[in-house]
Design an enzyme around this catalytic site. Sequence first.
Site, PDB file in Angstrom:
ATOM      1  CB  SER A 101     103.747  42.527  35.943  1.00 16.82           C
ATOM      2  OG  SER A 101     103.457  41.792  37.115  1.00 16.82           O
ATOM      3  CG  ASP A 242     105.032  38.330  38.484  1.00 22.40           C
ATOM      4  OD1 ASP A 242     106.082  38.075  39.211  1.00 22.40           O
ATOM      5  OD2 ASP A 242     104.589  39.539  38.535  1.00 22.40           O
ATOM      6  CG  ASP A 244     107.740  41.543  37.171  1.00 21.25           C
ATOM      7  OD1 ASP A 244     106.833  40.674  37.486  1.00 21.25           O
ATOM      8  OD2 ASP A 244     108.145  42.675  37.781  1.00 21.25           O
ATOM      9  CG  ASP A 246     106.779  41.707  41.189  1.00 18.83           C
ATOM     10  OD1 ASP A 246     106.059  41.033  40.400  1.00 18.83           O
ATOM     11  OD2 ASP A 246     106.676  43.215  41.013  1.00 18.83           O
TER      12      ASP A 246
END
Length: 474
Positions: A101, A242, A244, A246
């Site tokens: 992340s 970010d 990834d 999400d």
Amino acid sequence: MAVKFGTSGLRGLSSDLVGSVSALYATAFARFLLEGNLVSAGGCVVVARDFRQSSPEIAATVMAALTRAGLTPIDCGTIPTPALALYGAAIQAGGIMITGSHIPADRNGIKFYRPDGEIDKQDEQTIVALAASLEDDAEANRVERGSGANHEAEATDLFLARNFATLPEQALAGMRVGIYQHSTVARDMMVKVFEHFGATVFPLGRSEQFIPVDTEAVSEETVALLAGWTDELALDTIVSTDGDGDRPLVSDERGTPLRGDLLGLISARFLRASLVATPVTSNSGLEADGHFTVVRTRVGSPFVIAAMNEALAAGQTGVLGFEANGGLMLGSDFDTGTAVLKSLPTRDSFLPALAVLATARQTGQSLSALANAYRMPMALSDRLENFAVERSSALMAHLRQSTDNMTRFLAPLGGVKTVSDIDGLRITLDDGSVVHFRPSGNAPEMRCYVEAPSFEEAKTLLKGGLQLLDNWQS
């Protein structure tokens, strides 16, 4: 073992996750799916990854372990976490996302999904126990490279179709939208989505080196980049995520990032939600908004999802959740007027960004004017990196030990009025301002959140809170 579950997924140094540890936890997850009758023998597990240097190797190890355990890995490549979750739910497959992340590039993580959504805290405990039972099993720890059928295009198309249905055609026509691409796996999809709605899109800052972007504590360097691009290109907003994909980042027309909990509030209004589940770190102005019931939770998507599930079990409709980082989770189906968005109980960065820009467009306001219209307390947050877990644990124990300890520690900031201990210590001071100290759940960091009537007061309070943390010695 140096890896552990944090607020969302297994986290640790990349050097610890590469190799047998990832094989062990993938095997434990496979056992969890099979023994829980969540996936049948030979059933599918979708696997995706972010752009960290260590992610391809971890993904290959994971896919080999899944194959040995009797499951069928499906390689979804480099796609956002919500896209992976959506595809897994569509084909009734388990899911594994290799991502750290927003945390530093020398770290990484693994997120696990049941076919019906994210694993919860009880599931985490089960997987940890299974991993412990397999720790001396050579087969479970074997490191080899695996692969699976490539379904990246199918997963991408499904997620794009969901987003294309969110707003009316040309809903963002006339807007000048920058997409800060850096190293997020959402970077190309974001361009396609905003172009689909008629915005003039400017891809910015694409990087082949991994850049950790924390949407909850945006660095001064990132803010300066956003401000410079906005001024140079006369942009209405810059959107990013970010690593990834999400957690959203949305800036106003001056390049100033909007708070994630404000994005959540605007999204809840846009979707006409009846109940919002959100962590204690989100702005206290949510309750004052009055358009929905607010349920407070500990920090981390599993806690938000648990609160949403509890509300749904009680017959509540119009349920969604979000975190202070802006990641939006749909517990219920929602009708946007152009389509019914099916529930997606995992963090999503695309929907809140679209909801906020569409709201600004519908009301004819700039992003800064829209933000100001909500008149929420000014909330800021930041973190001290390389703050050892042992040090943060000792500090929190010291503050909880006695009222005197708490009072003395906070004295430079003001008197203590009330204290909440839902997750970390959230202290309301005598003047009504708030300071919240919370150790990170997945990195050696200490976070500080503050609320105050004005930006300058919040900035001063945040600086003071961070200084107290930095100066503390056990």
